[in-house]
Design a protein around this motif. Structure first.
Motif, PDB file in Angstrom:
ATOM      1  N   ASP A  95     -14.151  15.263  32.194  1.00  0.00           N
ATOM      2  CA  ASP A  95     -14.377  14.520  30.946  1.00  0.00           C
ATOM      3  C   ASP A  95     -14.335  15.391  29.695  1.00  0.00           C
ATOM      4  N   HIS A 112     -16.624  17.994  36.430  1.00  0.00           N
ATOM      5  CA  HIS A 112     -17.377  17.047  37.252  1.00  0.00           C
ATOM      6  C   HIS A 112     -16.596  16.693  38.515  1.00  0.00           C
ATOM      7  N   HIS A 142     -27.418  16.670  38.253  1.00  0.00           N
ATOM      8  CA  HIS A 142     -26.175  17.435  38.372  1.00  0.00           C
ATOM      9  C   HIS A 142     -26.438  18.816  38.980  1.00  0.00           C
ATOM     10  N   ARG A 158     -16.117   7.828  42.599  1.00  0.00           N
ATOM     11  CA  ARG A 158     -15.822   7.648  41.170  1.00  0.00           C
ATOM     12  C   ARG A 158     -14.851   6.495  40.935  1.00  0.00           C
ATOM     13  N   ARG A 178     -16.753   3.291  41.551  1.00  0.00           N
ATOM     14  CA  ARG A 178     -17.742   3.139  40.473  1.00  0.00           C
ATOM     15  C   ARG A 178     -17.068   2.690  39.183  1.00  0.00           C
ATOM     16  N   GLY A 225     -14.760   9.152  34.356  1.00  0.00           N
ATOM     17  CA  GLY A 225     -16.196   9.216  34.122  1.00  0.00           C
ATOM     18  C   GLY A 225     -16.585   8.275  33.002  1.00  0.00           C
ATOM     19  N   ARG A 226     -17.875   8.143  32.787  1.00  0.00           N
ATOM     20  CA  ARG A 226     -18.348   7.246  31.728  1.00  0.00           C
ATOM     21  C   ARG A 226     -17.817   7.622  30.338  1.00  0.00           C
ATOM     22  N   PRO A 227     -17.618   8.930  30.054  1.00  0.00           N
ATOM     23  CA  PRO A 227     -17.069   9.243  28.721  1.00  0.00           C
ATOM     24  C   PRO A 227     -15.698   8.608  28.478  1.00  0.00           C
ATOM     25  N   MET A 256     -19.317   7.488  20.481  1.00  0.00           N
ATOM     26  CA  MET A 256     -19.595   7.638  21.909  1.00  0.00           C
ATOM     27  C   MET A 256     -21.082   7.558  22.197  1.00  0.00           C
TER      28      MET A 256
END
Ligand code: AMP
Ligand code: MN
Ligand code: MN
Ligand code: MN
Length: 278
Positions: A13, A38, A74, A98, A101, A131-133, A148
């Protein structure tokens, strides 16, 4: 010597390519850089080529997503053999988690009235793990949120619709996977989980029991109180100390490459573990 042992590229990310990351680290005086994307080691090969050219020491790393008592913790792995079989299997599994998800986040955002979030996030990830970002960038791009950080506050952070976390492995699994590849397991940014000191000690005890060897005593720009508290915990549990920026992108002064306080002199730096091993 400046060790920055926690950084991200666009293999996960981060914004910079592995090459841009290494060059930026070099220009900021970092002598030892760990790329810790990640749940992937994808960027390390390219980072290694440019690190050789630039004359900077690259340490192969990864940041595993895990869960402990329902909390997303993490665990960084440093000095890992990227070809380790068990590590590669673990990475493949994280990639699958991932992917699933990301679909679930997309479905949940659809319930919130936000369409096509999965496809949007995927295009921001550009073939890297999602990822969420990446969802956050999509939400900003489409004007759903102004920034963000608001995306995390409204949609992606703890307890919000996009917070899907229950599929990560436990910390013991991540520690075992890192150790199987000859790496050192490190608790990442211990101050960022908002744990009470008692609960943090429980986490550290479980991590230590599982074979974890180090903790980030310094993570980005933090208060001297936090550094002293983490140094205490490192001493109490006989853990080595790591330090890193958690750099993701330029223009975030609090997590610029190499820009953080020195490890307290009483610490046993984590790099002793691989330098002693030769
Ligand atoms: P994930 O790996 O998909 O669980 O996403 C977690 C990542 O989101 C972290 O590694 C950070 O890069 C980023 N992140 C977490 N919280 C925030 C926040 N409040 N604002 C911006 N980015 C965040
Ligand atoms: Mn991140
Ligand atoms: Mn992290
Ligand atoms: Mn990180």
């Amino acid at each position: 010597m400046i060790y920055d042992l926690h950084t991200h590229s666009n293999a996960s990310d981060g914004i910079l390519s592995p090459e841009e990351l290494v060059s930026r680290a070099k220009s900021r005086g970092v002598t030892h850089l760990a790329l810790t994307d990640h749940d992937t080691t994808e960027g390390l090969h390219r980072a290694g080529i440019i690190a050789d050219q630039e004359g900077i020491c690259l340490i192969s790393g990864i940041e595993f997503s895990t869960q402990w008592q329902g909390i997303n913790i993490h665990i960084v792995g440093l000095n890992v053999n990227v070809e380790g079989e068990q590590l590669c299997a673990a990475i493949a599994k994280q990639g699958k988690i991932r992917g699933e998800r990301a679909h679930e986040i997309g479905r949940r955002l659809a319930h919130e009235g936000i369409k096509d979030a999965y496809d949007g996030a995927r295009s921001f990830a550009q073939g890297s793990i999602i990822g969420r970002p990446h969802f956050a960038r999509f939400l900003v791009d489409k004007g759903h949120v102004p920034s963000m950080s608001v995306a995390f506050k409204r949609y992606l952070g703890a307890g919000k619709a996009g917070d899907v976390k229950h599929s990560w492995p436990d910390i013991g699994q991540a520690v075992a996977d890192i150790r199987s590849a000859g790496g050192v397991a490190v608790i990442a940014h211990p101050n960022r989980y908002n744990l009470t000191r008692t609960k943090l000690r429980r986490l550290v005890a479980d991590f230590k029991d599982a074979g974890g060897e180090a903790i980030e005593v310094v993570s980005g720009q933090q208060s001297s109180n936090d550094t002293a508290a983490m140094q205490n915990i490192a001493a109490q549990f006989d853990l080595h100390a790591s330090c890193g920026s958690d750099f993701h992108m330029p223009d975030q002064p609090w997590q610029e490459l190499g820009a953080f306080g020195a490890l307290p002199a009483q610490c046993n730096p984590v790099w002793q573990l691989w330098q002693e091993a030769g």
